[in-house]
Structures are given as structure tokens and as C-alpha cells.
Design a protein around this motif. Structure first.
Motif, PDB file in Angstrom:
ATOM      1  N   ALA A  72       0.832  -1.212   0.000  1.00  0.00           N
ATOM      2  CA  ALA A  72       0.000   0.000   0.000  1.00  0.00           C
ATOM      3  C   ALA A  72       0.866   1.263   0.000  1.00  0.00           C
ATOM      4  O   ALA A  72       0.572   2.224  -0.718  1.00  0.00           O
ATOM      5  CB  ALA A  72      -0.935  -0.012   1.204  1.00  0.00           C
TER       6      ALA A  72
ATOM      7  N   ALA B 283       2.419   1.666  -3.431  1.00  0.00           N
ATOM      8  CA  ALA B 283       1.384   2.130  -4.353  1.00  0.00           C
ATOM      9  C   ALA B 283       1.143   3.623  -4.173  1.00  0.00           C
ATOM     10  O   ALA B 283       1.020   4.376  -5.154  1.00  0.00           O
ATOM     11  CB  ALA B 283       0.101   1.342  -4.148  1.00  0.00           C
TER      12      ALA B 283
ATOM     13  N   TYR C  19       0.102  -6.010  -7.435  1.00  0.00           N
ATOM     14  CA  TYR C  19       0.021  -7.461  -7.255  1.00  0.00           C
ATOM     15  C   TYR C  19       0.312  -8.223  -8.549  1.00  0.00           C
ATOM     16  O   TYR C  19       0.549  -9.416  -8.518  1.00  0.00           O
ATOM     17  CB  TYR C  19      -1.325  -7.872  -6.664  1.00  0.00           C
ATOM     18  N   SER C  20       0.329  -7.529  -9.684  1.00  0.00           N
ATOM     19  CA  SER C  20       0.747  -8.204 -10.917  1.00  0.00           C
ATOM     20  C   SER C  20       2.262  -8.381 -10.942  1.00  0.00           C
ATOM     21  O   SER C  20       2.786  -9.164 -11.725  1.00  0.00           O
ATOM     22  CB  SER C  20       0.280  -7.418 -12.145  1.00  0.00           C
TER      23      SER C  20
ATOM     24  N   LYS D 242      -2.923   2.180  -7.735  1.00  0.00           N
ATOM     25  CA  LYS D 242      -3.725   1.387  -6.803  1.00  0.00           C
ATOM     26  C   LYS D 242      -2.909   0.173  -6.360  1.00  0.00           C
ATOM     27  O   LYS D 242      -2.182  -0.416  -7.162  1.00  0.00           O
ATOM     28  CB  LYS D 242      -5.018   0.948  -7.465  1.00  0.00           C
ATOM     29  N   PRO D 243      -3.002  -0.209  -5.096  1.00  0.00           N
ATOM     30  CA  PRO D 243      -2.254  -1.380  -4.616  1.00  0.00           C
ATOM     31  C   PRO D 243      -2.485  -2.627  -5.468  1.00  0.00           C
ATOM     32  O   PRO D 243      -1.568  -3.403  -5.704  1.00  0.00           O
ATOM     33  CB  PRO D 243      -2.763  -1.578  -3.182  1.00  0.00           C
ATOM     34  N   ALA D 244      -3.703  -2.795  -5.962  1.00  0.00           N
ATOM     35  CA  ALA D 244      -4.012  -3.983  -6.767  1.00  0.00           C
ATOM     36  C   ALA D 244      -3.116  -4.074  -8.001  1.00  0.00           C
ATOM     37  O   ALA D 244      -2.767  -5.173  -8.442  1.00  0.00           O
ATOM     38  CB  ALA D 244      -5.476  -3.972  -7.173  1.00  0.00           C
ATOM     39  N   SER D 245      -2.714  -2.941  -8.541  1.00  0.00           N
ATOM     40  CA  SER D 245      -1.872  -2.968  -9.741  1.00  0.00           C
ATOM     41  C   SER D 245      -0.477  -3.508  -9.435  1.00  0.00           C
ATOM     42  O   SER D 245       0.202  -4.025 -10.329  1.00  0.00           O
ATOM     43  CB  SER D 245      -1.781  -1.582 -10.380  1.00  0.00           C
TER      44      SER D 245
ATOM     45  N   GLN E 157       3.728 -11.174  -5.260  1.00  0.00           N
ATOM     46  CA  GLN E 157       2.790 -12.194  -4.783  1.00  0.00           C
ATOM     47  C   GLN E 157       2.174 -11.824  -3.436  1.00  0.00           C
ATOM     48  O   GLN E 157       1.311 -12.536  -2.940  1.00  0.00           O
ATOM     49  CB  GLN E 157       3.507 -13.535  -4.674  1.00  0.00           C
ATOM     50  N   GLY E 158       2.624 -10.757  -2.844  1.00  0.00           N
ATOM     51  CA  GLY E 158       2.082 -10.333  -1.566  1.00  0.00           C
ATOM     52  C   GLY E 158       3.127  -9.612  -0.744  1.00  0.00           C
ATOM     53  O   GLY E 158       4.246  -9.348  -1.201  1.00  0.00           O
ATOM     54  N   HIS E 159       2.751  -9.308   0.473  1.00  0.00           N
ATOM     55  CA  HIS E 159       3.606  -8.532   1.375  1.00  0.00           C
ATOM     56  C   HIS E 159       4.930  -9.238   1.653  1.00  0.00           C
ATOM     57  O   HIS E 159       5.995  -8.616   1.597  1.00  0.00           O
ATOM     58  CB  HIS E 159       2.838  -8.266   2.677  1.00  0.00           C
TER      59      HIS E 159
END
Length: 179
Positions: free
Chosen positions: A20, A23, A34-35, A29-32, A38-40
Motif C-alpha cells: 500500500a 502504491a 500485485y501483478s 492502486k495497490p491492486a496494480s 505475490q504479496g507482502h
């Protein structure tokens, strides 16, 4: 992403670096992200691996052409200097890695570099792992305490203790107890 995170850790601290926060810095956006991640934990691991690479480069330069006490001091000073210049990155380098990642990382090369330094000392091969752990624990412990300000309240300065500790490590390695 990881490089941006690495640059951010010295500013805000390793524990505060999140997807976050990255981002927000990139105005996406944080979701972008994730491509790319794989995560924190993937972000934290990637930052840790980059920090380990940087430390390895600094240590490699510091011990090149040195042996014995001189190499030991070069190693220790390189870690300490790196931590002072990059406290967040130094903290990142302490992030736990899974076994496979750790073996493939610059951390494994650092252990081999310390093993090479130990050739100047009369240590049995079976004792080297203990010596490597002692050296790493001593350096990291001192540096962590120094970064937290623990040595700023008394005299003499931390530099005097640092020199004594490195000399003591050298003496101990020359007189390693035989089991």
C-alpha cells in the motif's frame, strides 16, 4: 518494485514498507502492484535479497586481498559502515528467508566469505560454523545496539569498544577452544 522498496526502507523503515505504501508513492492502486508481487512477504523478501546483495558487494570490496585480522576487521567495518549509511536496508537484510531462498542468496556467499577469512586461523573445519555464527552475532548485535542509540550515553565512544571487540574476536579465533 523491490528496488523502489529498497530505496524507501531507509526513509521510513523496513517494517513500514508495504504494498500500500509503495502504491501510494507511485500514485497507483495497490491492486496494480500485485501483478508484480505475490504479496507482502514477497515484497519483503525481494527487498531483503537486494540488501544482502549490496552488503555482499561492500564486504567483498572490503576484504579483497586481505587475510587474518585485517580481513576480519574489513568484514566487520563493512557491515557496520553499511548499517550506519543504510539502517533500513540493514534491517531488511535480517528478514528471515526460506531455506531455498537463503541458500541461493548473497547471504550464503557472505558465509563462504567468512569461511575463507577463517582459513587464517587454526580452526578445525567442524568448528567453522560456530565461529561464523559468533562473528555474525557479534557484529549484528553491536550494530543493532549502536543504531538504537544504546552506546550514546556513556564514555568511551562506541568506536573504542568496536576496536576492542574486533581485537577480541581475532584473539578468540586464534585460541579457539578444542572440543
Amino acid at each position: 518494485m523491490a528496488q523502489a522498496g529498497l530505496e524507501l526502507v531507509d526513509e521510513i523503515g523496513f517494517e513500514q514498507v508495504t504494498i500500500a505504501e509503495l502504491a501510494r508513492r507511485f500514485a497507483v492502486k495497490p491492486a496494480s502492484l500485485y501483478s508484480h508481487l505475490q504479496g507482502h512477504d514477497d515484497l519483503k523478501t525481494r527487498i531483503a535479497l537486494l540488501a544482502l546483495e549490496e552488503i555482499d558487494e561492500q564486504v567483498s570490496d572490503a576484504v579483497a586481498g586481505r587475510a587474518g585480522a585485517d580481513a576480519l576487521r574489513g568484514l566487520a567495518d563493512a557491515y557496520r559502515d553499511y548499517a550506519a549509511a543504510h539502517p533500513g536496508r540493514f534491517a531488511a537484510a535480517q528478514h528471515p528467508l526460506d531455506l531455498e531462498t537463503a541458500i541461493a542468496s548473497a547471504g550464503a556467499r557472505q558465509s563462504q566469505r567468512i569461511r575463507a577469512i577463517l582459513r587464517a586461523y587454526p580452526l578445525a573445519e567442524a568448528e567453522q560454523v560456530h565461529a561464523i555464527r559468533m562473528i555474525g552475532s557479534t557484529i549484528r548485535g553491536f550494530v543493532a545496539l549502536e543504531l538504537s542509540g544504546s552506546f550514546s550515553h556513556s564514555s568511551p565512544g562506541a568506536e573504542v569498544s568496536w576496536d576492542r571487540i574486533i581485537d577480541a574476536l581475532d584473539a578468540l579465533l586464534h585460541n579457539w577452544p578444542i572440543h
